[in-house]
Design a protein around this motif. Sequence first.
Motif, PDB file in Angstrom:
ATOM      1  N   ILE A  51      10.932  10.632  -2.412  1.00 26.96           N
ATOM      2  CA  ILE A  51      10.119  10.820  -1.206  1.00 26.96           C
ATOM      3  C   ILE A  51       9.149  11.995  -1.364  1.00 26.96           C
ATOM      4  N   ALA A  52       9.496  12.957  -2.213  1.00 25.14           N
ATOM      5  CA  ALA A  52       8.593  14.083  -2.460  1.00 25.14           C
ATOM      6  C   ALA A  52       7.251  13.623  -3.024  1.00 25.14           C
ATOM      7  N   TRP A  53       7.247  12.458  -3.665  1.00 27.74           N
ATOM      8  CA  TRP A  53       6.016  11.919  -4.260  1.00 27.74           C
ATOM      9  C   TRP A  53       5.540  10.671  -3.515  1.00 27.74           C
ATOM     10  N   ARG A  54       5.798  10.603  -2.224  1.00 27.21           N
ATOM     11  CA  ARG A  54       5.457   9.406  -1.450  1.00 27.21           C
ATOM     12  C   ARG A  54       3.955   9.147  -1.356  1.00 27.21           C
ATOM     13  N   ASN A  55       3.137  10.125  -1.678  1.00 29.90           N
ATOM     14  CA  ASN A  55       1.691   9.912  -1.676  1.00 29.90           C
ATOM     15  C   ASN A  55       1.190   9.342  -3.006  1.00 29.90           C
ATOM     16  N   HIS A  56       2.056   9.224  -3.974  1.00 31.27           N
ATOM     17  CA  HIS A  56       1.676   8.668  -5.274  1.00 31.27           C
ATOM     18  C   HIS A  56       1.479   7.154  -5.130  1.00 31.27           C
ATOM     19  N   PRO A  57       0.481   6.574  -5.793  1.00 30.65           N
ATOM     20  CA  PRO A  57       0.220   5.141  -5.635  1.00 30.65           C
ATOM     21  C   PRO A  57       1.355   4.226  -6.093  1.00 30.65           C
ATOM     22  N   ASP A  58       2.253   4.706  -6.956  1.00 31.02           N
ATOM     23  CA  ASP A  58       3.364   3.866  -7.423  1.00 31.02           C
ATOM     24  C   ASP A  58       4.610   3.951  -6.546  1.00 31.02           C
ATOM     25  N   TRP A  59       4.593   4.843  -5.558  1.00 29.42           N
ATOM     26  CA  TRP A  59       5.756   4.982  -4.679  1.00 29.42           C
ATOM     27  C   TRP A  59       5.840   3.764  -3.761  1.00 29.42           C
ATOM     28  N   ARG A  60       7.067   3.335  -3.479  1.00 26.98           N
ATOM     29  CA  ARG A  60       7.294   2.144  -2.652  1.00 26.98           C
ATOM     30  C   ARG A  60       7.956   2.529  -1.331  1.00 26.98           C
ATOM     31  N   GLU A  61       7.490   1.931  -0.275  1.00 25.60           N
ATOM     32  CA  GLU A  61       8.007   2.217   1.070  1.00 25.60           C
ATOM     33  C   GLU A  61       9.505   1.931   1.167  1.00 25.60           C
ATOM     34  N   GLU A  62      10.019   0.931   0.457  1.00 23.52           N
ATOM     35  CA  GLU A  62      11.447   0.600   0.549  1.00 23.52           C
ATOM     36  C   GLU A  62      12.353   1.689  -0.017  1.00 23.52           C
ATOM     37  N   TRP A  63      11.783   2.685  -0.681  1.00 26.48           N
ATOM     38  CA  TRP A  63      12.572   3.773  -1.217  1.00 26.48           C
ATOM     39  C   TRP A  63      12.894   4.833  -0.175  1.00 26.48           C
ATOM     40  N   SER A  64      12.323   4.746   1.012  1.00 25.71           N
ATOM     41  CA  SER A  64      12.550   5.782   2.023  1.00 25.71           C
ATOM     42  C   SER A  64      13.834   5.513   2.792  1.00 25.71           C
TER      43      SER A  64
END
Length: 133
Positions: free
Chosen positions: A120-133
């Motif tokens: 979540i610390a890198w949630r602004n990264h384009p590869d981050w996925r919403e389902e990881w929250s």
Amino acid sequence: MCSNVIMTSKGIGDVRRALGQPKSWIEQTFPKPWPPLPPARGDAQLGFVCARVSQWETQVATEAAEYRSQPLGAAMVRYARDIRQQCAAIRSVLARYGEMRDADSPDLAAVRWIIQALSIAWRNHPDWREEWS
């Protein structure tokens, strides 16, 4: 028995490499990251966090090298060392997770939550996925 071997050197750089000394300022200033990151093995979230940690380590070392001779260069180097120490702590958690995953530990879910929180610390990264929250 004596061998007649003639050794030549093209300069002091050859001697340093032969003795195993680091080749760059970054290698001299920042030790190789440890412990090793676990393989993702199809776990996209773990792979994402490992990639971000590795990128962060490289980024701060590169920036420290770029700015070290500037007026606030010493502060930048200290900052980079602090970040690298934080990355080492994160690497320890990731490595422990890899060990627990391989052993199918009952505590795996608790450490998995930490991996999720780290991502979540890198949630602004384009590869981050919403389902990881």
